[in-house]
Design a protein around this motif. Sequence first.
Motif, mmCIF file in Angstrom:
data_model
loop_
_atom_site.group_PDB
_atom_site.id
_atom_site.type_symbol
_atom_site.label_atom_id
_atom_site.label_comp_id
_atom_site.label_asym_id
_atom_site.label_seq_id
_atom_site.Cartn_x
_atom_site.Cartn_y
_atom_site.Cartn_z
ATOM 1 N N GLU A 103 0.828 -1.212 0.000
ATOM 2 C CA GLU A 103 0.000 0.000 0.000
ATOM 3 C C GLU A 103 0.861 1.261 0.000
ATOM 4 O OE1 GLU A 103 -3.289 0.649 -0.438
ATOM 5 O OE2 GLU A 103 -3.309 -1.472 -0.963
ATOM 6 N N ARG A 104 1.916 1.221 0.786
ATOM 7 C CA ARG A 104 2.807 2.387 0.852
ATOM 8 C C ARG A 104 3.488 2.628 -0.494
ATOM 9 N NH1 ARG A 104 7.662 3.312 5.157
ATOM 10 N NH2 ARG A 104 8.054 5.468 4.615
ATOM 11 N N LEU A 105 3.903 1.566 -1.162
ATOM 12 C CA LEU A 105 4.519 1.696 -2.479
ATOM 13 C C LEU A 105 3.524 2.269 -3.481
ATOM 14 C CD1 LEU A 105 6.542 -1.624 -2.574
ATOM 15 C CD2 LEU A 105 7.507 0.674 -2.651
ATOM 16 N N LYS A 106 2.284 1.810 -3.441
ATOM 17 C CA LYS A 106 1.254 2.331 -4.339
ATOM 18 C C LYS A 106 1.056 3.834 -4.107
ATOM 19 C CE LYS A 106 -1.660 -1.753 -4.658
ATOM 20 N NZ LYS A 106 -2.999 -2.273 -4.333
ATOM 21 N N GLU A 107 0.925 4.221 -2.840
ATOM 22 C CA GLU A 107 0.724 5.635 -2.510
ATOM 23 C C GLU A 107 1.895 6.487 -2.998
ATOM 24 O OE1 GLU A 107 0.152 5.791 1.719
ATOM 25 O OE2 GLU A 107 -1.682 4.594 1.620
ATOM 26 N N THR A 108 3.096 5.982 -2.825
ATOM 27 C CA THR A 108 4.284 6.709 -3.261
ATOM 28 C C THR A 108 4.297 6.881 -4.772
ATOM 29 O OG1 THR A 108 5.519 5.897 -1.360
ATOM 30 C CG2 THR A 108 6.808 6.731 -3.222
ATOM 31 N N LEU A 109 3.978 5.821 -5.494
ATOM 32 C CA LEU A 109 3.951 5.896 -6.955
ATOM 33 C C LEU A 109 2.879 6.869 -7.443
ATOM 34 C CD1 LEU A 109 4.541 2.173 -7.963
ATOM 35 C CD2 LEU A 109 6.074 4.093 -8.349
ATOM 36 N N VAL A 110 1.714 6.832 -6.852
ATOM 37 C CA VAL A 110 0.627 7.745 -7.222
ATOM 38 C C VAL A 110 1.062 9.186 -6.983
ATOM 39 C CG1 VAL A 110 -1.702 8.520 -6.630
ATOM 40 C CG2 VAL A 110 -1.243 6.086 -6.962
#
Length: 118
Positions: A103-110
Amino acid sequence: MKEVAERLRSLRESVKLSQVKMAEVVGVKQSSLNRYELNQASPTFETLMRYVDYFDVSLDYLFGRTDNPQGKLFEYRPKIEQSDPEMEKFVEMCFDPKSPMNERLKETLVKMLEEAKQ
């Protein structure tokens, strides 16, 4: 050296750093940095190298020989070992939906994509 002075200032302003903060980054006094940006003094080679490393641009760009920040002969080739176990673990974690970091990786990419649009 007028071109260098303009590029130094432009690079600093592009990341919204004050002269004080930029001087800390490149290891000079704020007054020296001010003189570089006003074309009243020339930075040392070491200072120029700190700029190009910090902003990931070429010396050709800094000296106005090209408008391409990567320079005339720059060819980016990441130095990643194919068999690097740490890199393999990171990549697996990025694509594993069960990973606690997913989830943290997704948020960072977004967030990075949103910033790139601006």
